[in-house]
Design a protein around this motif. Structure first.
Motif, PDB file in Angstrom:
ATOM      1  N   ALA A   1       0.839  -1.193   0.000  1.00 59.08           N
ATOM      2  CA  ALA A   1       0.000   0.000   0.000  1.00 59.08           C
ATOM      3  C   ALA A   1       0.875   1.244   0.000  1.00 59.08           C
ATOM      4  CB  ALA A   1      -0.896   0.010   1.238  1.00 59.08           C
ATOM      5  N   GLY A   2       0.367   2.292  -0.612  1.00 59.42           N
ATOM      6  CA  GLY A   2       1.008   3.588  -0.552  1.00 59.42           C
ATOM      7  C   GLY A   2       0.545   4.296   0.721  1.00 59.42           C
ATOM      8  N   ILE A   3       1.266   5.330   1.127  1.00 50.90           N
ATOM      9  CA  ILE A   3       0.924   6.079   2.333  1.00 50.90           C
ATOM     10  C   ILE A   3       0.718   7.540   1.936  1.00 50.90           C
ATOM     11  CG2 ILE A   3       1.567   6.577   4.709  1.00 50.90           C
ATOM     12  CD1 ILE A   3       3.835   4.564   4.401  1.00 50.90           C
ATOM     13  N   VAL A   4      -0.345   8.154   2.480  1.00 46.97           N
ATOM     14  CA  VAL A   4      -0.560   9.582   2.275  1.00 46.97           C
ATOM     15  C   VAL A   4       0.253  10.301   3.348  1.00 46.97           C
ATOM     16  CG1 VAL A   4      -2.239  11.455   2.283  1.00 46.97           C
ATOM     17  CG2 VAL A   4      -2.844   9.233   1.308  1.00 46.97           C
ATOM     18  N   LEU A   5       1.256  11.075   2.914  1.00 49.26           N
ATOM     19  CA  LEU A   5       2.162  11.762   3.842  1.00 49.26           C
ATOM     20  C   LEU A   5       1.957  13.264   3.769  1.00 49.26           C
ATOM     21  CD1 LEU A   5       5.392   9.732   3.042  1.00 49.26           C
ATOM     22  CD2 LEU A   5       3.894   9.441   5.003  1.00 49.26           C
ATOM     23  N   GLN A   6       2.374  13.956   4.830  1.00 45.82           N
ATOM     24  CA  GLN A   6       2.281  15.414   4.879  1.00 45.82           C
ATOM     25  C   GLN A   6       3.669  16.017   5.023  1.00 45.82           C
ATOM     26  OE1 GLN A   6      -0.112  16.466   8.231  1.00 45.82           O
ATOM     27  NE2 GLN A   6      -2.038  16.268   7.128  1.00 45.82           N
ATOM     28  N   GLY A   7       3.864  17.153   4.399  1.00 39.65           N
ATOM     29  CA  GLY A   7       5.048  17.973   4.609  1.00 39.65           C
ATOM     30  C   GLY A   7       6.365  17.226   4.562  1.00 39.65           C
ATOM     31  N   THR A   8       7.080  17.225   5.692  1.00 38.02           N
ATOM     32  CA  THR A   8       8.440  16.692   5.742  1.00 38.02           C
ATOM     33  C   THR A   8       8.495  15.214   6.154  1.00 38.02           C
ATOM     34  OG1 THR A   8       8.619  17.508   7.999  1.00 38.02           O
ATOM     35  CG2 THR A   8       9.456  18.942   6.256  1.00 38.02           C
ATOM     36  N   GLU A   9       7.353  14.527   6.161  1.00 38.85           N
ATOM     37  CA  GLU A   9       7.358  13.116   6.582  1.00 38.85           C
ATOM     38  C   GLU A   9       8.221  12.240   5.684  1.00 38.85           C
ATOM     39  OE1 GLU A   9       3.275  12.188   8.963  1.00 38.85           O
ATOM     40  OE2 GLU A   9       3.103  12.360   6.791  1.00 38.85           O
ATOM     41  N   ILE A  10       8.211  12.489   4.380  1.00 37.88           N
ATOM     42  CA  ILE A  10       9.010  11.663   3.471  1.00 37.88           C
ATOM     43  C   ILE A  10      10.499  11.839   3.766  1.00 37.88           C
ATOM     44  CG2 ILE A  10       9.040  13.339   1.595  1.00 37.88           C
ATOM     45  CD1 ILE A  10       8.914   9.519   1.214  1.00 37.88           C
TER      46      ILE A  10
ATOM     47  N   PRO B   1       9.615  13.854  13.711  1.00 42.53           N
ATOM     48  CA  PRO B   1       9.652  15.127  12.984  1.00 42.53           C
ATOM     49  C   PRO B   1      11.028  15.337  12.352  1.00 42.53           C
ATOM     50  CG  PRO B   1       8.734  15.441  15.171  1.00 42.53           C
ATOM     51  CD  PRO B   1       9.270  14.041  15.118  1.00 42.53           C
ATOM     52  N   TYR B   2      11.040  15.958  11.200  1.00 47.61           N
ATOM     53  CA  TYR B   2      12.275  16.231  10.474  1.00 47.61           C
ATOM     54  C   TYR B   2      13.060  17.312  11.204  1.00 47.61           C
ATOM     55  CZ  TYR B   2      15.250  17.225   6.418  1.00 47.61           C
ATOM     56  OH  TYR B   2      16.315  17.405   5.577  1.00 47.61           O
TER      57      TYR B   2
ATOM     58  N   LEU C   1       8.253  25.112  12.026  1.00 49.17           N
ATOM     59  CA  LEU C   1       7.151  24.959  12.963  1.00 49.17           C
ATOM     60  C   LEU C   1       5.960  24.226  12.350  1.00 49.17           C
ATOM     61  CD1 LEU C   1       4.717  27.670  12.944  1.00 49.17           C
ATOM     62  CD2 LEU C   1       6.977  28.512  12.402  1.00 49.17           C
ATOM     63  N   PHE C   2       5.968  23.970  11.052  1.00 43.37           N
ATOM     64  CA  PHE C   2       4.875  23.255  10.401  1.00 43.37           C
ATOM     65  C   PHE C   2       5.127  21.750  10.345  1.00 43.37           C
ATOM     66  CE2 PHE C   2       4.789  27.539   8.480  1.00 43.37           C
ATOM     67  CZ  PHE C   2       3.564  27.937   8.996  1.00 43.37           C
ATOM     68  N   ASN C   3       6.024  21.238  11.189  1.00 43.60           N
ATOM     69  CA  ASN C   3       6.276  19.804  11.225  1.00 43.60           C
ATOM     70  C   ASN C   3       5.010  19.055  11.609  1.00 43.60           C
ATOM     71  OD1 ASN C   3       8.828  19.160  10.340  1.00 43.60           O
ATOM     72  ND2 ASN C   3       9.800  19.605  12.293  1.00 43.60           N
ATOM     73  N   HIS C   4       4.966  17.792  11.253  1.00 41.03           N
ATOM     74  CA  HIS C   4       3.790  16.947  11.470  1.00 41.03           C
ATOM     75  C   HIS C   4       3.767  16.344  12.879  1.00 41.03           C
ATOM     76  CE1 HIS C   4       7.119  14.370  10.280  1.00 41.03           C
ATOM     77  NE2 HIS C   4       6.542  13.445  11.009  1.00 41.03           N
TER      78      HIS C   4
END
Length: 153
Positions: free
Chosen positions: A27-36, A67-68, A73-76
């Protein structure tokens, strides 16, 4: 390329110890911002993760993606619920299996495939304590056999 192939980022070794894996899905994953970026830095923990199907969608729970460090400040949120990308037929099948008693859906590993983060999920049935001991004995015996064969030649 077979399922589960690619650059392995994180594995859930405890899942294979605690459960008997009946079937696997990619399965693929829906990621936000710096998660990848955190995933590429191998900052992932699958130990307590599990998958649930709600409203004909599959979700990944309790998987910690740190968190990356170079993020802002917009980290997940590290433990947020993440949506999984699967075909409708696969989701229906997972929902049916989830309803069965004693069946759990767990993430087995996260890996990169063609630049995308993928998760290998397994439909699993819990092992009893004696099954776990039996599996450890088998593993030890195989290791001993390999060791003697290696020393022989």
């Amino acid at each position: 390329m077979p399922k589960g192939e690619g650059q392995v980022i994180a594995q859930n070794k405890k899942a294979r110890h605690d459960y008997t894996i009946l079937e696997t899905y990619e399965a693929g994953i829906v990621l936000q911002g710096t998660e990848i970026k955190s995933i590429r830095n191998r900052r992932v923990n699958l130990k307590d993760g599990f998958i649930r199907v709600r409203n004909q969608e599959a979700f990944l729970y309790n998987v910690h993606i740190s968190p990356y460090e170079q993020g802002n400040l917009f980290n997940h949120d590290p433990l947020r619920t993440r949506k999984l990308l699967l075909h409708k037929k696969q989701i229906k099948k997972l929902a049916e299996e989830q309803k069965q008693s004693g069946i759990t859906i767990v993430p087995l590993k996260i890996y990169l495939k063609d630049g995308f983060a993928k998760v290998l999920i397994g439909v699993a049935k819990g092992k009893k304590q004696y099954d776990k001991r039996e599996a450890l004995k088998e593993k030890d015996m195989k290791r001993d056999i390999q060791r003697t064969l290696k020393n022989r030649y």
